[in-house]
Design a protein around this motif. Structure first.
Motif, short mmCIF file in Angstrom:
data_model
loop_
_atom_site.label_atom_id
_atom_site.label_comp_id
_atom_site.label_asym_id
_atom_site.label_seq_id
_atom_site.Cartn_x
_atom_site.Cartn_y
_atom_site.Cartn_z
N UNK A 9 0.84 -1.19 0.00
CA UNK A 9 0.00 0.00 0.00
C UNK A 9 0.88 1.25 0.00
N UNK A 10 0.81 2.02 -1.08
CA UNK A 10 1.57 3.27 -1.16
C UNK A 10 1.21 4.15 0.03
N UNK A 11 2.21 4.73 0.66
CA UNK A 11 2.00 5.62 1.79
C UNK A 11 2.03 4.91 3.14
N UNK A 12 2.10 3.57 3.13
CA UNK A 12 2.19 2.83 4.39
C UNK A 12 3.57 3.03 5.02
N UNK A 13 3.63 2.96 6.33
CA UNK A 13 4.89 3.11 7.06
C UNK A 13 5.19 1.83 7.82
N UNK A 14 6.49 1.55 7.97
CA UNK A 14 6.92 0.39 8.75
C UNK A 14 8.18 0.80 9.52
N UNK A 15 8.24 0.47 10.80
CA UNK A 15 9.42 0.75 11.62
C UNK A 15 10.18 -0.54 11.84
N UNK A 16 11.50 -0.46 11.71
CA UNK A 16 12.36 -1.62 11.93
C UNK A 16 13.31 -1.29 13.08
N UNK A 17 13.22 -2.02 14.20
CA UNK A 17 14.08 -1.72 15.35
C UNK A 17 15.57 -1.83 15.01
N UNK A 18 16.36 -0.96 15.63
CA UNK A 18 17.81 -1.01 15.46
C UNK A 18 18.50 -0.46 16.69
N UNK A 19 19.78 -0.78 16.78
CA UNK A 19 20.64 -0.15 17.77
C UNK A 19 21.96 0.15 17.08
N UNK A 20 22.69 1.10 17.63
CA UNK A 20 23.99 1.49 17.08
C UNK A 20 24.73 2.30 18.13
N UNK A 21 26.01 2.46 17.89
CA UNK A 21 26.80 3.39 18.69
C UNK A 21 27.15 4.57 17.80
N UNK A 22 27.00 5.78 18.32
CA UNK A 22 27.36 6.99 17.60
C UNK A 22 28.57 7.61 18.30
N UNK A 23 29.61 7.84 17.51
CA UNK A 23 30.85 8.43 18.00
C UNK A 23 30.95 9.83 17.41
N UNK A 24 31.15 10.83 18.27
CA UNK A 24 31.24 12.21 17.87
C UNK A 24 32.69 12.65 17.99
N UNK A 25 33.23 13.18 16.90
CA UNK A 25 34.65 13.51 16.82
C UNK A 25 34.86 14.96 16.39
N UNK A 26 36.06 15.45 16.67
CA UNK A 26 36.48 16.76 16.16
C UNK A 26 37.89 16.64 15.63
N UNK A 27 38.21 17.50 14.71
CA UNK A 27 39.56 17.50 14.12
C UNK A 27 40.58 17.81 15.21
N UNK A 28 41.70 17.08 15.21
CA UNK A 28 42.75 17.28 16.22
C UNK A 28 43.56 18.52 15.94
#
Length: 158
Positions: free
Chosen positions: A139-158
């Motif tokens: 069905x066009x316009x239908x939504x589905x959610x797929x569970x996930x997990x991840x690690x996000x690493x935030x960096x800055x230039x040295x």
């Protein structure tokens, strides 16, 4: 002998950082675990056939078992101090299984606020589990959610 087996299995469990998402010469500012969902929408592809298309992430950022922020469309990460960073994909590597969304390297494209995320130049999405949606949509316009997990690493230039 048992100790050697445990040592060997712990080495196998660690995945090396793929070159496509590595950020040499950058310093880690923060690392948060995320739990949430990848949201997909049923849309017609170029041939007119209905298929699931990625729409947006919705996730909670967690540190020491406490909610510290959120992740949402943009892609944007917002920390509890009001600072936020929006990224643009700069590199990608496959997840560990076909069900895992790719690992990503994102360059900071915009900032908001003056807190912890204000100096971020790169965001890495690593250690992904789940999030990939397969199968037909009807069905066009239908939504589905797929569970996930991840690690996000935030960096800055040295």
């Amino acid at each position: 002998m048992l100790w050697l087996g445990l040592a060997a299995s712990s080495v196998v469990a660690q995945t090396a950082m793929p070159d496509a998402v590595a950020a040499p010469n950058e310093t880690q500012i923060a690392k948060f675990h995320a739990e949430g969902a990848q949201v997909y929408e049923c849309k017609a592809d170029n041939s007119g056939k209905l298929a699931w298309a990625f729409r947006e992430p919705i996730a909670t950022l967690i540190s020491d078992s406490k909610t510290v922020g959120r992740h949402y469309a943009g892609p944007t990460w917002e920390y509890s101090d009001g600072s936020a960073v929006t990224g643009k994909v700069a590199g990608s590597a496959p997840g560990n299984t076909a069900k895992d969304i790719p690992w990503l390297k994102l360059d900071a494209a915009a900032h908001r606020g003056s807190g912890i995320l204000s100096g971020v130049t790169t965001v890495q999405r690593i250690n992904t589990v789940g999030g990939t949606l397969t199968g037909a949509c009807g069905t066009a316009g239908a939504f589905q959610s797929e569970p996930y997990s991840a690690d996000y690493v935030f960096l800055r230039k040295s």
